[in-house]
Design a protein around this motif. Structure first.
Motif, PDB file in Angstrom:
ATOM      1  N   GLY A  92      79.277 -27.775 104.272  1.00 15.91           N
ATOM      2  CA  GLY A  92      80.038 -29.045 104.033  1.00 15.91           C
ATOM      3  C   GLY A  92      79.286 -30.327 103.551  1.00 15.91           C
ATOM      4  N   LYS A  93      78.010 -30.161 103.166  1.00 14.74           N
ATOM      5  CA  LYS A  93      77.304 -31.381 102.726  1.00 14.74           C
ATOM      6  C   LYS A  93      77.600 -31.477 101.188  1.00 14.74           C
ATOM      7  CE  LYS A  93      73.531 -30.909 105.925  1.00 14.74           C
ATOM      8  NZ  LYS A  93      71.963 -30.735 106.097  1.00 14.74           N
TER       9      LYS A  93
ATOM     10  N   LEU B 109      82.172 -46.223 107.311  1.00 21.94           N
ATOM     11  CA  LEU B 109      82.348 -45.195 108.544  1.00 21.94           C
ATOM     12  C   LEU B 109      81.706 -45.910 109.574  1.00 21.94           C
ATOM     13  CD1 LEU B 109      83.760 -42.760 109.793  1.00 21.94           C
ATOM     14  CD2 LEU B 109      81.902 -41.566 108.865  1.00 21.94           C
TER      15      LEU B 109
ATOM     16  N   SER C 269      86.989 -29.503 108.594  1.00 20.20           N
ATOM     17  CA  SER C 269      87.107 -31.126 108.369  1.00 20.20           C
ATOM     18  C   SER C 269      87.846 -31.743 109.378  1.00 20.20           C
ATOM     19  CB  SER C 269      87.252 -31.343 106.732  1.00 20.20           C
ATOM     20  OG  SER C 269      88.629 -31.121 106.570  1.00 20.20           O
ATOM     21  N   THR C 270      88.740 -31.142 110.013  1.00 14.20           N
ATOM     22  CA  THR C 270      89.499 -31.830 111.045  1.00 14.20           C
ATOM     23  C   THR C 270      89.437 -31.087 112.478  1.00 14.20           C
ATOM     24  OG1 THR C 270      91.349 -30.669 110.291  1.00 14.20           O
ATOM     25  CG2 THR C 270      91.088 -32.894 109.330  1.00 14.20           C
TER      26      THR C 270
ATOM     27  N   GLU D 154      85.017 -38.839 110.247  1.00 14.62           N
ATOM     28  CA  GLU D 154      85.780 -39.749 109.475  1.00 14.62           C
ATOM     29  C   GLU D 154      87.172 -39.233 109.670  1.00 14.62           C
ATOM     30  OE1 GLU D 154      87.085 -42.369 107.130  1.00 14.62           O
ATOM     31  OE2 GLU D 154      84.954 -41.997 106.782  1.00 14.62           O
ATOM     32  N   ASN D 155      87.255 -37.936 109.731  1.00 15.33           N
ATOM     33  CA  ASN D 155      88.786 -37.309 109.639  1.00 15.33           C
ATOM     34  C   ASN D 155      89.296 -37.083 111.287  1.00 15.33           C
ATOM     35  OD1 ASN D 155      88.831 -37.015 107.019  1.00 15.33           O
ATOM     36  ND2 ASN D 155      88.085 -35.010 107.073  1.00 15.33           N
TER      37      ASN D 155
ATOM     38  N   LEU E 248      81.942 -35.929 107.796  1.00 20.46           N
ATOM     39  CA  LEU E 248      83.172 -36.047 107.352  1.00 20.46           C
ATOM     40  C   LEU E 248      84.088 -35.559 108.475  1.00 20.46           C
ATOM     41  CD1 LEU E 248      85.329 -35.568 104.903  1.00 20.46           C
ATOM     42  CD2 LEU E 248      84.503 -33.297 104.770  1.00 20.46           C
ATOM     43  N   GLN E 249      83.815 -34.945 109.576  1.00 17.38           N
ATOM     44  CA  GLN E 249      84.428 -34.491 110.546  1.00 17.38           C
ATOM     45  C   GLN E 249      84.808 -35.889 111.444  1.00 17.38           C
ATOM     46  OE1 GLN E 249      81.787 -31.539 112.212  1.00 17.38           O
ATOM     47  NE2 GLN E 249      83.331 -30.024 111.707  1.00 17.38           N
TER      48      GLN E 249
ATOM     49  N   SER F  85      86.057 -43.537  97.896  1.00 14.80           N
ATOM     50  CA  SER F  85      86.141 -42.135  97.516  1.00 14.80           C
ATOM     51  C   SER F  85      84.555 -41.807  97.768  1.00 14.80           C
ATOM     52  CB  SER F  85      86.350 -41.711  96.147  1.00 14.80           C
ATOM     53  OG  SER F  85      87.801 -42.264  95.570  1.00 14.80           O
ATOM     54  N   ARG F  86      84.300 -40.461  97.977  1.00 13.28           N
ATOM     55  CA  ARG F  86      82.969 -39.833  97.867  1.00 13.28           C
ATOM     56  C   ARG F  86      82.326 -40.206  96.683  1.00 13.28           C
ATOM     57  NH1 ARG F  86      81.798 -34.120 100.224  1.00 13.28           N
ATOM     58  NH2 ARG F  86      83.641 -33.296  98.549  1.00 13.28           N
TER      59      ARG F  86
ATOM     60  N   GLU G  17      79.852 -28.606  97.483  1.00 13.09           N
ATOM     61  CA  GLU G  17      79.337 -28.786  98.850  1.00 13.09           C
ATOM     62  C   GLU G  17      78.451 -27.676  99.070  1.00 13.09           C
ATOM     63  OE1 GLU G  17      82.940 -28.928 101.109  1.00 13.09           O
ATOM     64  OE2 GLU G  17      83.131 -31.082 100.559  1.00 13.09           O
TER      65      GLU G  17
END
Length: 359
Positions: A346-347, A172, A128-129, A149-150, A146-147, A286-287, A342
């Motif tokens: 990662g979805k 985002l 994710s990072t 975002e991070n 998500l990637q 939050s999500r 997920e």
């Protein structure tokens, strides 16, 4: 015997290593036998791609239905790579960062583009990072939201970034506005061999902020349900009928509204969750997602599910007073879930997440 499927562009490099087809196959074998867990799918795909078979099997992620295996023509994958290169001006020797799982179509197509076009590809673990510890700059890359975002503090290391796999939240999108690189939201699926339409996030404040623009040689229309129908002869032999609700602006542009199979019928009013979620994004960090749940009076009631414990029932009062939503768009209930489920890449998996509160 050499075929176009066993050819490797002479300018291609993987993690700084130049290699021909035989050497790349050897790299594939090594990744399978000795690589990290995330590298094994890389090796599997390299061996599948470099054989002389004209097709390849690809698994869907399962984010919009049950996971399934799709058989794709390698010719269509090559056509997709060439179309991406033309649109984004990718040339042999350009540097690209691969930070997606090689299990799914987006990760596979990053490899195909590099092999076919002669790109210098570096791959990192698809976390994710993904930019943590990365100091190089790249011409092109692909991420999931998500990637992105991070990675906002380093994302300008990638000159042109495509982002797909899930809708990008409005918050985002706003965060990307000051950035100097080019970031594109993509629309596509396994059946269309990755993306078939794009939208520049740097243009999201104009009158067509929600419009995707389809790539060349692709025709679009909507069916009687209002869902997108795609004719892309260079990418698929069959017409592709989706469950994506769209508003067709013209023959090349469309606005994505949501999923037909997510529609909520609440007291006779049809609600599109994705439209409501877009409005809710201004209030929730939050999500989250909304879902229709059984209700004796309404048939289905609109329920807001939030990851973590930061959102209480009091948020409903804030929503009612804000005027941002119509009365029928305000959730009837808020449910907190410690951690969302997920899919493999990662979805957010809504179905599995809902099972967390029913089991």
């Amino acid at each position: 015997m050499t075929t176009k499927y066993t050819e490797v562009h002479p300018k291609f490099k993987i993690n700084g290593i130049s290699c021909n087809a035989a050497e790349l196959r050897e790299i594939g074998y090594c990744l399978i036998k000795e690589g990290e867990a995330f590298e094994i799918p890389f090796g599997d795909f390299l061996l599948d791609w470099l054989n002389d078979k004209p097709t390849i099997s690809v698994k869907t992620s399962g984010s919009t239905g049950k996971p399934k295996t799709v058989i794709l023509q390698k010719d269509h994958m090559i056509n997709s790579a060439l179309a991406t290169a033309e649109f984004f001006n990718l040339e042999e020797g350009d540097t690209v960062l691969h930070c997606l799982p090689a299990t799914y179509i987006a990760g596979k197509m990053m490899l195909v583009r590099a092999i076919v076009l002669g790109l210098r590809l570096d791959y990192v673990e698809p976390t994710s990072t993904p930019l943590v510890g990365v100091s190089k700059s790249y011409k092109f890359g692909a991420m999931v939201p998500l990637q992105l975002e991070n990675s906002l503090d380093q994302i300008e290391q990638i000159n042109t970034l495509i982002v797909g796999g899930a809708p990008i939240a409005e918050q985002l999108k706003e965060k990307t506005q000051p950035l100097k690189n080019e970031i594109y939201e993509t629309y596509g699926m396994t059946e269309t061999v990755s993306h078939i339409a794009i939208r520049n996030l740097g243009q999201n404040k104009n009158d067509k902020e929600h419009d995707f623009v389809v790539l060349p040689n692709i025709a679009i229309r909507s069916d009687e349900r209002g869902c997108l129908v795609i004719d892309a002869p260079m990418l698929s032999e069959d017409t592709i009928v989706t469950n994506d609700l769209v508003q067709i602006s013209n023959e090349k542009e469309f606005k994505w509204l949501g999923r037909y199979d997510n529609i909520i019928n609440s007291g006779g009013v049809k609600l599109i969750p994705e439209e409501i979620e877009s409005k809710l994004a201004s209030f929730i960090t939050s999500r989250f997602f909304v879902k229709g749940m059984p209700d004796d009076a309404l048939g289905e009631k609109l329920v807001l599910f939030v990851e973590g414990n930061g959102i209480a029932q009091s948020v409903l009062e804030e929503l009612k007073n804000s005027g941002a939503l119509e009365n029928f768009e305000i959730p009837k209930e808020v449910v907190n879930i410690a951690k969302f489920a997920e899919t493999g890449n990662g979805k957010l998996d809504r179905k599995k997440t809902l099972k967390l509160i029913t089991t």
